[in-house]
Scaffold this motif. Structure first.
Motif, PDB file in Angstrom:
ATOM      1  N   ASP A  58      12.333  -3.765   6.895  1.00 49.96           N
ATOM      2  CA  ASP A  58      12.665  -4.700   6.515  1.00 49.96           C
ATOM      3  C   ASP A  58      11.619  -6.024   6.290  1.00 49.96           C
ATOM      4  OD1 ASP A  58      11.851  -4.816   9.005  1.00 49.96           O
ATOM      5  OD2 ASP A  58      13.448  -6.229   9.616  1.00 49.96           O
ATOM      6  N   GLN A  59      10.290  -5.469   6.172  1.00 51.73           N
ATOM      7  CA  GLN A  59       9.077  -6.059   6.380  1.00 51.73           C
ATOM      8  C   GLN A  59       8.546  -6.082   4.553  1.00 51.73           C
ATOM      9  OE1 GLN A  59       6.505  -5.452   9.290  1.00 51.73           O
ATOM     10  NE2 GLN A  59       8.156  -5.493  10.933  1.00 51.73           N
ATOM     11  N   ILE A  60       9.166  -5.955   3.745  1.00 42.81           N
ATOM     12  CA  ILE A  60       8.875  -5.698   2.200  1.00 42.81           C
ATOM     13  C   ILE A  60       7.654  -6.710   1.800  1.00 42.81           C
ATOM     14  CG2 ILE A  60       9.758  -5.956  -0.336  1.00 42.81           C
ATOM     15  CD1 ILE A  60      12.514  -5.060   1.048  1.00 42.81           C
ATOM     16  N   ASP A  61       7.753  -8.169   2.019  1.00 36.53           N
ATOM     17  CA  ASP A  61       6.705  -8.861   1.649  1.00 36.53           C
ATOM     18  C   ASP A  61       5.584  -8.484   2.213  1.00 36.53           C
ATOM     19  OD1 ASP A  61       8.454 -10.178  -0.258  1.00 36.53           O
ATOM     20  OD2 ASP A  61       8.983 -11.521   1.149  1.00 36.53           O
ATOM     21  N   ASP A  62       5.546  -8.094   3.645  1.00 35.84           N
ATOM     22  CA  ASP A  62       4.325  -7.897   4.465  1.00 35.84           C
ATOM     23  C   ASP A  62       3.676  -6.437   3.807  1.00 35.84           C
ATOM     24  OD1 ASP A  62       4.741 -10.032   6.443  1.00 35.84           O
ATOM     25  OD2 ASP A  62       5.929  -8.633   7.628  1.00 35.84           O
ATOM     26  N   MET A  63       4.563  -5.545   3.399  1.00 36.61           N
ATOM     27  CA  MET A  63       4.085  -4.478   2.740  1.00 36.61           C
ATOM     28  C   MET A  63       3.168  -4.577   1.521  1.00 36.61           C
ATOM     29  SD  MET A  63       2.994  -1.224   2.934  1.00 36.61           S
ATOM     30  CE  MET A  63       3.788  -0.363   4.322  1.00 36.61           C
ATOM     31  N   LYS A  64       4.037  -5.635   0.761  1.00 36.76           N
ATOM     32  CA  LYS A  64       3.337  -5.950  -0.572  1.00 36.76           C
ATOM     33  C   LYS A  64       1.997  -6.607  -0.308  1.00 36.76           C
ATOM     34  CE  LYS A  64       7.536  -6.539  -3.252  1.00 36.76           C
ATOM     35  NZ  LYS A  64       8.512  -7.533  -3.915  1.00 36.76           N
ATOM     36  N   GLN A  65       1.782  -7.392   0.688  1.00 31.54           N
ATOM     37  CA  GLN A  65       0.734  -8.025   1.066  1.00 31.54           C
ATOM     38  C   GLN A  65      -0.503  -7.158   1.560  1.00 31.54           C
ATOM     39  OE1 GLN A  65      -0.263 -11.360   0.772  1.00 31.54           O
ATOM     40  NE2 GLN A  65      -2.159 -10.229   0.941  1.00 31.54           N
ATOM     41  N   VAL A  66      -0.031  -5.935   2.284  1.00 36.13           N
ATOM     42  CA  VAL A  66      -1.173  -4.944   2.697  1.00 36.13           C
ATOM     43  C   VAL A  66      -1.425  -4.102   1.567  1.00 36.13           C
ATOM     44  CG1 VAL A  66      -1.059  -2.694   3.771  1.00 36.13           C
ATOM     45  CG2 VAL A  66       0.021  -4.846   4.984  1.00 36.13           C
ATOM     46  N   LEU A  67      -0.522  -4.011   0.763  1.00 38.77           N
ATOM     47  CA  LEU A  67      -1.115  -3.471  -0.733  1.00 38.77           C
ATOM     48  C   LEU A  67      -2.046  -3.961  -1.345  1.00 38.77           C
ATOM     49  CD1 LEU A  67       2.256  -1.527  -1.684  1.00 38.77           C
ATOM     50  CD2 LEU A  67       0.249  -0.414  -0.797  1.00 38.77           C
ATOM     51  N   ASN A  68      -1.812  -5.218  -1.641  1.00 38.86           N
ATOM     52  CA  ASN A  68      -2.701  -5.965  -2.317  1.00 38.86           C
ATOM     53  C   ASN A  68      -3.793  -6.252  -1.619  1.00 38.86           C
ATOM     54  OD1 ASN A  68      -1.332  -7.049  -4.625  1.00 38.86           O
ATOM     55  ND2 ASN A  68       0.067  -8.285  -3.426  1.00 38.86           N
ATOM     56  N   ASN A  69      -4.124  -6.310  -0.144  1.00 40.15           N
ATOM     57  CA  ASN A  69      -5.034  -6.416   0.577  1.00 40.15           C
ATOM     58  C   ASN A  69      -5.874  -5.160   0.321  1.00 40.15           C
ATOM     59  OD1 ASN A  69      -4.428  -8.850   1.610  1.00 40.15           O
ATOM     60  ND2 ASN A  69      -3.770  -8.036   3.773  1.00 40.15           N
ATOM     61  N   LEU A  70      -5.156  -4.025   0.499  1.00 45.41           N
ATOM     62  CA  LEU A  70      -6.134  -2.901   0.288  1.00 45.41           C
ATOM     63  C   LEU A  70      -6.749  -2.882  -1.007  1.00 45.41           C
ATOM     64  CD1 LEU A  70      -3.544  -0.402   2.180  1.00 45.41           C
ATOM     65  CD2 LEU A  70      -5.748  -0.846   2.889  1.00 45.41           C
ATOM     66  N   HIS A  71      -6.039  -3.298  -2.236  1.00 42.48           N
ATOM     67  CA  HIS A  71      -6.360  -3.385  -3.453  1.00 42.48           C
ATOM     68  C   HIS A  71      -7.696  -4.109  -3.561  1.00 42.48           C
ATOM     69  CE1 HIS A  71      -6.972  -3.004  -7.705  1.00 42.48           C
ATOM     70  NE2 HIS A  71      -6.833  -4.345  -7.729  1.00 42.48           N
ATOM     71  N   GLY A  72      -7.611  -5.369  -2.758  1.00 39.48           N
ATOM     72  CA  GLY A  72      -8.734  -6.311  -2.664  1.00 39.48           C
ATOM     73  C   GLY A  72      -9.985  -5.598  -1.954  1.00 39.48           C
ATOM     74  N   ARG A  73      -9.783  -4.708  -1.099  1.00 40.23           N
ATOM     75  CA  ARG A  73     -10.780  -4.133  -0.178  1.00 40.23           C
ATOM     76  C   ARG A  73     -11.429  -2.915  -0.786  1.00 40.23           C
ATOM     77  NH1 ARG A  73     -12.538  -4.097   5.068  1.00 40.23           N
ATOM     78  NH2 ARG A  73     -11.080  -5.743   5.597  1.00 40.23           N
ATOM     79  N   TYR A  74     -10.551  -2.289  -1.774  1.00 40.39           N
ATOM     80  CA  TYR A  74     -10.843  -0.949  -2.207  1.00 40.39           C
ATOM     81  C   TYR A  74     -10.617  -1.093  -3.821  1.00 40.39           C
ATOM     82  CZ  TYR A  74     -10.919   0.408   2.423  1.00 40.39           C
ATOM     83  OH  TYR A  74     -11.099   0.524   3.815  1.00 40.39           O
ATOM     84  N   PRO A  75     -11.005  -2.042  -4.502  1.00 41.22           N
ATOM     85  CA  PRO A  75     -10.456  -2.343  -5.834  1.00 41.22           C
ATOM     86  C   PRO A  75     -10.913  -0.912  -6.876  1.00 41.22           C
ATOM     87  CG  PRO A  75     -12.682  -3.349  -5.482  1.00 41.22           C
ATOM     88  CD  PRO A  75     -12.333  -2.710  -4.217  1.00 41.22           C
ATOM     89  N   ASN A  76     -11.768  -0.213  -6.450  1.00 40.75           N
ATOM     90  CA  ASN A  76     -12.086   0.786  -7.554  1.00 40.75           C
ATOM     91  C   ASN A  76     -11.506   2.218  -7.274  1.00 40.75           C
ATOM     92  OD1 ASN A  76     -13.829  -0.849  -9.073  1.00 40.75           O
ATOM     93  ND2 ASN A  76     -15.285  -0.830  -7.473  1.00 40.75           N
ATOM     94  N   VAL A  77     -10.469   2.245  -6.318  1.00 45.90           N
ATOM     95  CA  VAL A  77      -9.720   3.374  -5.789  1.00 45.90           C
ATOM     96  C   VAL A  77      -8.520   3.417  -6.139  1.00 45.90           C
ATOM     97  CG1 VAL A  77     -11.673   4.129  -4.277  1.00 45.90           C
ATOM     98  CG2 VAL A  77      -9.755   2.785  -3.749  1.00 45.90           C
ATOM     99  N   PRO A  78      -7.686   4.386  -6.327  1.00 46.82           N
ATOM    100  CA  PRO A  78      -6.294   4.546  -6.547  1.00 46.82           C
ATOM    101  C   PRO A  78      -5.461   4.288  -5.404  1.00 46.82           C
ATOM    102  CG  PRO A  78      -7.213   6.616  -7.038  1.00 46.82           C
ATOM    103  CD  PRO A  78      -8.242   5.873  -6.858  1.00 46.82           C
ATOM    104  N   ILE A  79      -4.490   3.739  -5.195  1.00 42.78           N
ATOM    105  CA  ILE A  79      -3.765   3.398  -3.981  1.00 42.78           C
ATOM    106  C   ILE A  79      -2.377   4.202  -4.226  1.00 42.78           C
ATOM    107  CG2 ILE A  79      -2.424   1.985  -2.446  1.00 42.78           C
ATOM    108  CD1 ILE A  79      -4.760  -0.016  -2.972  1.00 42.78           C
ATOM    109  N   PHE A  80      -1.762   4.992  -3.236  1.00 36.00           N
ATOM    110  CA  PHE A  80      -0.587   5.779  -3.414  1.00 36.00           C
ATOM    111  C   PHE A  80       0.344   5.370  -2.526  1.00 36.00           C
ATOM    112  CE2 PHE A  80      -3.935   8.418  -5.207  1.00 36.00           C
ATOM    113  CZ  PHE A  80      -3.625   8.667  -6.383  1.00 36.00           C
ATOM    114  N   MET A  81       1.520   4.822  -2.667  1.00 33.26           N
ATOM    115  CA  MET A  81       2.594   4.417  -1.989  1.00 33.26           C
ATOM    116  C   MET A  81       3.710   5.346  -1.778  1.00 33.26           C
ATOM    117  SD  MET A  81       3.632   1.959   0.204  1.00 33.26           S
ATOM    118  CE  MET A  81       4.946   2.084   1.179  1.00 33.26           C
ATOM    119  N   ALA A  82       3.691   6.172  -0.589  1.00 36.77           N
ATOM    120  CA  ALA A  82       4.676   7.243  -0.430  1.00 36.77           C
ATOM    121  C   ALA A  82       5.986   6.557   0.042  1.00 36.77           C
ATOM    122  CB  ALA A  82       4.225   7.934   0.605  1.00 36.77           C
TER     123      ALA A  82
END
Length: 146
Positions: A58-82
Protein backbone atom coordinates in the motif's frame (compact mmCIF):
# COMPACT_ATOMS: atom_id res chain seq x y z
CA UNK A 1 27.16 -7.73 -6.91
CA UNK A 2 26.25 -5.98 -3.68
CA UNK A 3 23.01 -6.83 -1.89
CA UNK A 4 21.43 -4.25 0.37
CA UNK A 5 18.24 -4.11 2.35
CA UNK A 6 17.87 -7.68 3.38
CA UNK A 7 15.02 -7.79 5.87
CA UNK A 8 13.43 -4.38 5.33
CA UNK A 9 10.63 -4.50 2.80
CA UNK A 10 8.67 -1.35 3.59
CA UNK A 11 9.39 1.40 1.05
CA UNK A 12 8.76 4.06 3.70
CA UNK A 13 11.85 2.78 5.50
CA UNK A 14 14.00 3.32 2.40
CA UNK A 15 13.10 6.92 1.55
CA UNK A 16 15.71 8.55 3.78
CA UNK A 17 18.67 6.29 3.12
CA UNK A 18 18.16 6.35 -0.66
CA UNK A 19 17.86 10.14 -0.79
CA UNK A 20 20.77 11.33 -2.97
CA UNK A 21 21.66 14.03 -0.43
CA UNK A 22 21.94 11.52 2.45
CA UNK A 23 25.11 9.69 3.45
CA UNK A 24 23.57 6.40 2.31
CA UNK A 25 24.23 4.88 5.74
CA UNK A 26 21.43 4.29 8.21
CA UNK A 27 20.26 1.89 10.87
CA UNK A 28 16.76 0.68 10.12
CA UNK A 29 14.66 -1.00 12.77
CA UNK A 30 11.92 -3.37 11.69
CA UNK A 31 10.12 -5.33 14.33
CA UNK A 32 12.76 -6.50 16.75
CA UNK A 33 15.58 -6.39 14.20
CA UNK A 34 17.94 -3.56 13.35
CA UNK A 35 19.80 -3.54 10.05
CA UNK A 36 22.76 -1.41 9.07
CA UNK A 37 22.26 -0.25 5.52
CA UNK A 38 25.20 1.21 3.63
CA UNK A 39 24.53 2.01 0.02
CA UNK A 40 27.49 1.55 -2.33
CA UNK A 41 28.94 4.65 -3.95
CA UNK A 42 27.89 5.46 -7.51
CA UNK A 43 31.22 4.46 -9.04
CA UNK A 44 30.79 0.83 -8.02
CA UNK A 45 27.19 0.32 -9.16
CA UNK A 46 26.38 -1.05 -12.62
CA UNK A 47 22.67 -1.63 -12.06
CA UNK A 48 19.99 -1.61 -9.39
CA UNK A 49 17.25 -4.21 -8.93
CA UNK A 50 14.41 -3.48 -6.51
CA UNK A 51 12.16 -6.21 -5.15
CA UNK A 52 9.59 -5.34 -2.50
CA UNK A 53 8.55 -8.04 -0.11
CA UNK A 54 4.85 -8.30 0.69
CA UNK A 55 4.97 -6.00 3.72
CA UNK A 56 4.21 -2.69 2.03
CA UNK A 57 2.07 -3.00 -1.09
CA UNK A 58 0.00 0.00 0.00
CA UNK A 59 3.10 2.25 0.02
CA UNK A 60 2.98 3.13 -3.68
CA UNK A 61 4.03 6.77 -3.36
CA UNK A 62 6.86 5.79 -1.04
CA UNK A 63 8.16 3.26 -3.58
CA UNK A 64 8.00 5.84 -6.36
CA UNK A 65 10.06 8.14 -4.14
CA UNK A 66 12.58 5.36 -3.47
CA UNK A 67 12.93 4.71 -7.21
CA UNK A 68 13.37 8.43 -7.92
CA UNK A 69 15.91 8.64 -5.10
CA UNK A 70 17.85 5.67 -6.46
CA UNK A 71 17.89 7.28 -9.90
CA UNK A 72 19.19 10.49 -8.35
CA UNK A 73 21.88 8.58 -6.46
CA UNK A 74 22.80 6.37 -9.44
CA UNK A 75 21.84 8.44 -12.51
CA UNK A 76 23.96 6.52 -15.01
CA UNK A 77 22.80 2.98 -14.32
CA UNK A 78 19.63 1.09 -15.21
CA UNK A 79 17.11 0.44 -12.47
CA UNK A 80 14.96 -2.68 -12.58
CA UNK A 81 11.73 -2.93 -10.60
CA UNK A 82 10.67 -6.54 -10.03
CA UNK A 83 7.03 -7.37 -9.50
CA UNK A 84 5.90 -8.34 -6.02
CA UNK A 85 4.55 -11.86 -5.60
CA UNK A 86 1.11 -12.72 -4.25
CA UNK A 87 0.83 -14.28 -0.82
CA UNK A 88 -0.27 -17.91 -0.40
CA UNK A 89 -3.82 -18.86 0.60
CA UNK A 90 -2.65 -19.88 4.08
CA UNK A 91 -0.84 -16.58 4.71
CA UNK A 92 -1.50 -14.98 8.09
CA UNK A 93 -0.07 -12.26 10.25
CA UNK A 94 -0.95 -9.29 8.05
CA UNK A 95 -3.59 -6.63 8.49
CA UNK A 96 -5.40 -8.01 5.45
CA UNK A 97 -6.85 -11.34 4.41
CA UNK A 98 -4.92 -13.12 1.62
CA UNK A 99 -7.42 -12.00 -1.06
CA UNK A 100 -7.25 -8.39 0.15
CA UNK A 101 -3.47 -8.52 0.31
CA UNK A 102 -3.20 -9.94 -3.20
CA UNK A 103 -5.50 -7.21 -4.48
CA UNK A 104 -3.16 -4.60 -2.97
CA UNK A 105 -0.20 -6.38 -4.55
CA UNK A 106 -1.92 -6.36 -7.96
CA UNK A 107 -2.54 -2.64 -7.64
CA UNK A 108 1.04 -2.04 -6.50
CA UNK A 109 2.43 -4.00 -9.46
CA UNK A 110 0.20 -2.13 -11.89
CA UNK A 111 1.28 1.23 -10.47
CA UNK A 112 4.97 0.26 -10.64
CA UNK A 113 4.60 -0.97 -14.21
CA UNK A 114 2.97 2.34 -15.20
CA UNK A 115 5.59 4.37 -13.33
CA UNK A 116 8.48 2.56 -15.01
CA UNK A 117 6.87 2.93 -18.45
CA UNK A 118 6.95 6.71 -17.99
CA UNK A 119 10.73 6.80 -17.44
CA UNK A 120 13.71 6.02 -19.61
CA UNK A 121 15.72 4.68 -16.67
CA UNK A 122 13.45 2.16 -14.91
CA UNK A 123 12.40 -1.20 -16.34
CA UNK A 124 9.55 -3.20 -14.82
CA UNK A 125 10.10 -6.97 -14.68
CA UNK A 126 7.07 -9.24 -14.29
CA UNK A 127 8.41 -12.13 -12.20
CA UNK A 128 5.05 -13.79 -11.44
CA UNK A 129 4.62 -16.19 -14.35
CA UNK A 130 4.03 -19.76 -13.16
CA UNK A 131 4.17 -18.98 -9.45
CA UNK A 132 0.43 -19.01 -8.72
CA UNK A 133 -2.08 -21.77 -8.20
CA UNK A 134 -5.39 -21.92 -10.07
CA UNK A 135 -6.95 -19.49 -7.54
CA UNK A 136 -4.26 -16.83 -7.93
CA UNK A 137 -2.40 -17.55 -4.70
CA UNK A 138 1.34 -18.15 -4.48
CA UNK A 139 1.85 -21.90 -4.72
CA UNK A 140 2.43 -23.60 -1.38
CA UNK A 141 5.79 -25.05 -2.43
CA UNK A 142 7.19 -21.53 -2.91
CA UNK A 143 6.03 -20.23 0.46
CA UNK A 144 5.19 -22.91 3.01
CA UNK A 145 5.16 -20.12 5.63
CA UNK A 146 2.58 -18.14 3.68
Amino acid sequence: MTAIGVGASNPSMWKNVTNPSSSGVEYMAEGQSTHLVKLPDANSVTGVCVLLGVNGPDQIDDMKQVLNNLHGRYPNVPIFMASTFHVAAHCSGFYYTPPQHNSLIDNFNSEMQNFCAQTDWCTYMDMQNGLYDSNGYLKYEYAPDG
